[in-house]
Design a protein around this motif. Structure first.
Motif, PDB file in Angstrom:
ATOM      1  N   VAL A  17       0.848  -1.189   0.000  1.00 54.67           N
ATOM      2  CA  VAL A  17       0.000   0.000   0.000  1.00 54.67           C
ATOM      3  C   VAL A  17       0.885   1.240   0.000  1.00 54.67           C
ATOM      4  O   VAL A  17       1.943   1.260   0.622  1.00 54.67           O
ATOM      5  CB  VAL A  17      -0.984  -0.010   1.209  1.00 54.67           C
ATOM      6  N   HIS A  18       0.454   2.239  -0.740  1.00 53.54           N
ATOM      7  CA  HIS A  18       1.170   3.510  -0.852  1.00 53.54           C
ATOM      8  C   HIS A  18       0.347   4.582  -0.145  1.00 53.54           C
ATOM      9  O   HIS A  18      -0.799   4.837  -0.535  1.00 53.54           O
ATOM     10  CB  HIS A  18       1.375   3.890  -2.321  1.00 53.54           C
ATOM     11  N   VAL A  19       0.922   5.182   0.873  1.00 53.13           N
ATOM     12  CA  VAL A  19       0.260   6.246   1.627  1.00 53.13           C
ATOM     13  C   VAL A  19       0.772   7.579   1.109  1.00 53.13           C
ATOM     14  O   VAL A  19       1.977   7.811   1.056  1.00 53.13           O
ATOM     15  CB  VAL A  19       0.540   6.120   3.140  1.00 53.13           C
ATOM     16  N   ILE A  20      -0.159   8.436   0.742  1.00 51.97           N
ATOM     17  CA  ILE A  20       0.171   9.776   0.258  1.00 51.97           C
ATOM     18  C   ILE A  20      -0.676  10.739   1.066  1.00 51.97           C
ATOM     19  O   ILE A  20      -1.894  10.537   1.211  1.00 51.97           O
ATOM     20  CB  ILE A  20      -0.154   9.924  -1.238  1.00 51.97           C
ATOM     21  N   GLY A  21      -0.029  11.759   1.619  1.00 47.74           N
ATOM     22  CA  GLY A  21      -0.845  12.657   2.421  1.00 47.74           C
ATOM     23  C   GLY A  21      -0.143  13.907   2.882  1.00 47.74           C
ATOM     24  O   GLY A  21       1.004  14.185   2.518  1.00 47.74           O
ATOM     25  N   LEU A  22      -0.872  14.642   3.702  1.00 49.15           N
ATOM     26  CA  LEU A  22      -0.416  15.912   4.242  1.00 49.15           C
ATOM     27  C   LEU A  22       0.066  15.712   5.676  1.00 49.15           C
ATOM     28  O   LEU A  22      -0.574  14.998   6.456  1.00 49.15           O
ATOM     29  CB  LEU A  22      -1.570  16.924   4.229  1.00 49.15           C
ATOM     30  N   ILE A  23       1.174  16.336   6.001  1.00 50.26           N
ATOM     31  CA  ILE A  23       1.732  16.215   7.340  1.00 50.26           C
ATOM     32  C   ILE A  23       2.342  17.554   7.734  1.00 50.26           C
ATOM     33  O   ILE A  23       2.882  18.264   6.882  1.00 50.26           O
ATOM     34  CB  ILE A  23       2.790  15.082   7.382  1.00 50.26           C
ATOM     35  N   GLY A  24       2.231  17.904   8.984  1.00 51.27           N
ATOM     36  CA  GLY A  24       2.860  19.129   9.465  1.00 51.27           C
ATOM     37  C   GLY A  24       4.367  18.947   9.597  1.00 51.27           C
ATOM     38  O   GLY A  24       4.853  17.850   9.887  1.00 51.27           O
ATOM     39  N   ASN A  25       5.089  20.017   9.361  1.00 49.50           N
ATOM     40  CA  ASN A  25       6.547  19.961   9.508  1.00 49.50           C
ATOM     41  C   ASN A  25       6.960  19.464  10.888  1.00 49.50           C
ATOM     42  O   ASN A  25       8.024  18.884  11.046  1.00 49.50           O
ATOM     43  CB  ASN A  25       7.162  21.344   9.273  1.00 49.50           C
TER      44      ASN A  25
END
Length: 127
Positions: A55-63
């Motif tokens: 599975v490939h996880v793509i997403g937004l993350i805070g610095n």
């Protein structure tokens, strides 16, 4: 076999606190504490990996939390995070090991940065 992608727009860190004597309104010493990457998308990816699929996880993350999400606990999970100047939400879970009490407090998410979502779509689909 098809590729499985999970889009994660609101990941969280669960701060897990274990104690053996939780009492409301008292100062309590923790037996142990752990930070666990979580959120619906992250947990979905872990479930897919547990079923022996990549599975490939793509997403937004805070610095502020990139290091915590670099490894999601399975060689079957690859990650691509788009970092930004926002705060990744943090939840708190208190586990009383003697009393079998579990309390979970979920933090509110920040609004999703639409520009970052458009960037993800353009990177994935060339649009």
């Amino acid at each position: 076999m098809s590729k499985i992608f999970v889009l994660v727009l609101s990941p969280a860190l669960d701060y897990l606190i274990r104690t053996d004597d939780f009492r409301n309104g008292k100062v309590i010493r923790a037996q142990s504490t752990t930070l666990i990457p979580s959120g619906k998308g992250v947990n979905t990816a872990r479930t897919i990996a547990a079923l022996n699929a990549d599975v490939h996880v793509i997403g937004l993350i805070g610095n502020d939390r990139q290091a915590h999400f670099s490894n999601l606990g399975s060689k079957r999970i690859s990650t691509l995070w788009y970092a930004g100047d926002w705060v990744t939400r943090m939840n708190v879970t208190i586990v009383d090991t003697k009393g079998s009490l579990i309390s979970h407090i979920r933090a509110q998410s920040e609004a999703v940065d639409r520009r970052k979502v458009k960037q993800i779509v353009a990177d994935l689909f060339g649009r």
